[in-house]
Scaffold this motif. Structure first.
Motif, PDB file in Angstrom:
ATOM      1  N   ASP A 190       0.814  -1.204   0.000  1.00  0.00           N
ATOM      2  CA  ASP A 190       0.000   0.000   0.000  1.00  0.00           C
ATOM      3  C   ASP A 190       0.859   1.270   0.000  1.00  0.00           C
ATOM      4  OD1 ASP A 190      -2.435   1.275  -0.079  1.00  0.00           O
ATOM      5  OD2 ASP A 190      -2.570   1.441   2.104  1.00  0.00           O
ATOM      6  N   ASP A 191       2.170   1.113   0.032  1.00  0.00           N
ATOM      7  CA  ASP A 191       3.096   2.237  -0.064  1.00  0.00           C
ATOM      8  C   ASP A 191       3.624   2.234  -1.497  1.00  0.00           C
ATOM      9  OD1 ASP A 191       5.717   3.528  -0.126  1.00  0.00           O
ATOM     10  OD2 ASP A 191       5.601   3.584   2.068  1.00  0.00           O
ATOM     11  N   GLU A 192       3.355   3.281  -2.249  1.00  0.00           N
ATOM     12  CA  GLU A 192       3.642   3.223  -3.693  1.00  0.00           C
ATOM     13  C   GLU A 192       5.125   3.021  -3.992  1.00  0.00           C
ATOM     14  OE1 GLU A 192       2.888   6.696  -6.004  1.00  0.00           O
ATOM     15  OE2 GLU A 192       3.750   8.046  -4.538  1.00  0.00           O
ATOM     16  N   SER A 193       5.970   3.533  -3.126  1.00  0.00           N
ATOM     17  CA  SER A 193       7.402   3.388  -3.355  1.00  0.00           C
ATOM     18  C   SER A 193       7.820   1.931  -3.117  1.00  0.00           C
ATOM     19  CB  SER A 193       8.150   4.335  -2.416  1.00  0.00           C
ATOM     20  OG  SER A 193       9.495   4.443  -2.781  1.00  0.00           O
ATOM     21  N   PHE A 194       7.369   1.351  -2.019  1.00  0.00           N
ATOM     22  CA  PHE A 194       7.673  -0.062  -1.737  1.00  0.00           C
ATOM     23  C   PHE A 194       7.074  -0.947  -2.828  1.00  0.00           C
ATOM     24  CE2 PHE A 194       7.786   0.684   3.177  1.00  0.00           C
ATOM     25  CZ  PHE A 194       8.999   1.338   3.041  1.00  0.00           C
TER      26      PHE A 194
END
Ligand SMILES: *[C@@H]1O[C@H](CO)[C@@H](O)[C@H](O)[C@H]1NC(C)=O
Ligand SMILES: *[C@@H]1O[C@H](CO)[C@@H](O)[C@H](O)[C@H]1NC(C)=O
Ligand SMILES: *[C@@H]1O[C@H](CO)[C@@H](O)[C@H](O)[C@H]1NC(C)=O
Ligand SMILES: *[C@@H]1O[C@H](CO)[C@@H](O)[C@H](O)[C@H]1NC(C)=O
Length: 435
Positions: A35-39
């Motif tokens: 849910d973290d776009e970078s991860f």
């Protein structure tokens, strides 16, 4: 919502959506892995290397399950643990007599160590910066030594730095019967030349190309080993590479089919170099970067842009430091700034942004590119949004722009290397048969 996967190469731009950036409710065509776009993008990058020995599916999905959005420690630990476990398997004598095992296991361990390295830039003295890198490199070297024709590390000395490259060919020094087309690969803002093995090097070798990948100043290996930050005049790396290939590897190379490929921010670097290197026969830009300052400041909130352009260095640096230390700031922004400052070897965000003014094809650079050019763009590209079209417009008839849509529409076609290969190599076939 901004494209979930693209904000990578120069993620500073995500400044536009400061605050927690969610990859969940985004109307994207594929399942979200975090849910973290970078991860999410980093996990997809790791998984995408599965195509040619660089990963296995379920271990990566397990990593995805362990990573908590916004929690970099959970990210780093999950990848490191997988890397370390995979390394233990690679060292197990039970499996070591089979070169297929050796290759796949070390390529995968190497990929996992690189993924574990991504968020370790807040403190330039963090020992993990070099420790994880030594691990990824040692693993990669064991893998390439187990290829049917082992690949070769090459250092090309320049006056003030070395180009660090790797030569790959299906033909060996003892057995070269044919001069083959050759692709030179230049990476971008953050990723390693090793990251291109599964997605571009192996597909190129399978199609009968030689490959020379390299890194120059600012890129992972030269930045660590030589302490050199990015330079805009990238012909200072590519011209010595071409000199090297045409002298030391001449018997392997069809000089009428010598191609340069630029990945991500390498789309600027490659184009700049090609403007000064007429010995190249074609240029591939994934994607196009017309003007880095224009591209990246377009994403600054207007108050920060005003501050930057006012010339008030102190105030801008202070505002950026506040943004960076704010727990509400997205992982993408913090990562983009920390990675950029390290790679450009600058402590001041103001100087870092200003330095982009030198990374441009304006002012007659693009006019010097006189060779067929293929430019890739993506439906979900928002980092360098609109830049590929500007490069296409400047190059006119020389260039063909291909927009990848749907599941291949992310920055650099991450997660869809087959589609990238189909389209790009078909264009090369067409271009060389026609010439
Ligand atoms: C890495 O794995 C080895 C076992 O192969 C283990 O002994 C070691 O503690 C692990 N290292 C870390 C830092 O977890
Ligand atoms: C450059 O490569 C040469 C070997 O070709 C090596 O001796 C030298 O130490 C390298 N320089 C740097 C700055 O790494
Ligand atoms: C741009 O490059 C020139 C020449 O290398 C250098 O003098 C100048 O400081 C650079 N500009 C910025 C803003 O970094
Ligand atoms: C992707 O979509 C754009 C806009 O509809 C279109 O112009 C382009 O041709 C499409 N690309 C491919 C490969 O179909």
């Amino acid at each position: 919502m901004k494209a979930a996967f693209c904000s990578r190469t120069l993620a500073i731009l995500a400044l536009a959506h400061a605050g927690f950036a969610s990859a969940q409710d985004d109307g994207m065509p594929i399942l979200t892995l975090n849910d973290d776009e970078s991860f999410n993008f980093d996990i997809l990058t790791g998984l995408g290397q599965m195509a040619n020995d660089g990963a296995d599916v379920n271990p990566v999905l397990e990593v995805a399950k362990k990573i908590k959005p916004g929690d970099r420690d959970s990210y780093t630990k999950a990848w490191f643990d997988l890397a370390n476990e995979t390394k233990a398997k690679a060292l197990d004598p039970e499996y070591a007599s089979d070169p297929v095992n050796v290759r796949a296991t070390w390529f995968s361990a190497s990929n996992y160590f690189r993924r574990a390295d991504v968020y370790n830039r807040a403190d330039w003295d963090d020992p993990r910066i070099n420790n994880y890198w030594d691990e990824q490199r040692a693993a990669f070297d064991k893998a390439i030594a187990a290829l049917p024709v082992p690949a070769e590390r090459v250092e090309i000395p320049r006056d003030d730095f070395n180009v660090s490259g790797i030569w790959y060919s299906a033909q060996s020094n003892e057995n070269h019967v044919e001069r083959l087309p050759t692709i030179i690969l230049t990476q971008g803002y953050d990723a390693a030349q090793e990251d291109l093995y599964s997605t571009i090097v192996a597909p190129a070798l399978a199609r009968g190309y030689n490959v020379f990948s390299f890194e120059g100043p600012g890129q992972p290996t030269p930045r660590r080993e030589q302490g050199v930050g990015f330079i805009p005049d990238w012909e200072r790396t590519v011209t010595p590479v071409v000199d090297y290939l045409l002298s030391k590897k001449a018997v392997f190379i069809d000089t009428k089919r010598l191609v340069l490929y630029g990945h991500s921010f390498g789309g600027y670097l490659g184009a700049r170099a090609a403007a000064f290197e007429p010995r190249l026969s074609a240029l591939l830009l994934n994607g196009g970067v017309w003007d880095a300052y224009q591209a990246y400041t377009a994403y600054l909130p207007s108050d920060l842009l005003t501050l930057l352009e006012s010339g008030d260095k102190e105030a801008f640096d202070k505002a950026m430091d506040e943004l960076r230390s704010d727990p509400e700031t997205s992982t993408t922004i913090t990562w983009g700034l920390e990675q950029g400052l390290w790679a450009f070897k600058m402590k001041s965000p103001y100087n870092f942004f200003q330095s982009f003014k030198n990374y441009t094809l304006k002012g007659g650079i693009a006019d010097r590119i006189n060779m067929p050019v293929w430019i890739a763009d993506g439906e979900y590209e928002d980092l360098m949004a609109g830049q590929s079209q500007l490069v296409k417009d400047a190059l006119g008839e020389w260039a063909e722009l291909h927009t990848f849509n749907g599941t291949a529409g992310f920055h650099c076609q991450t997660g869809a290397p087959q589609e990238l290969g189909r389209v790009m190599f078909a264009w090369l076939d067409k271009t060389f048969n026609n010439s």
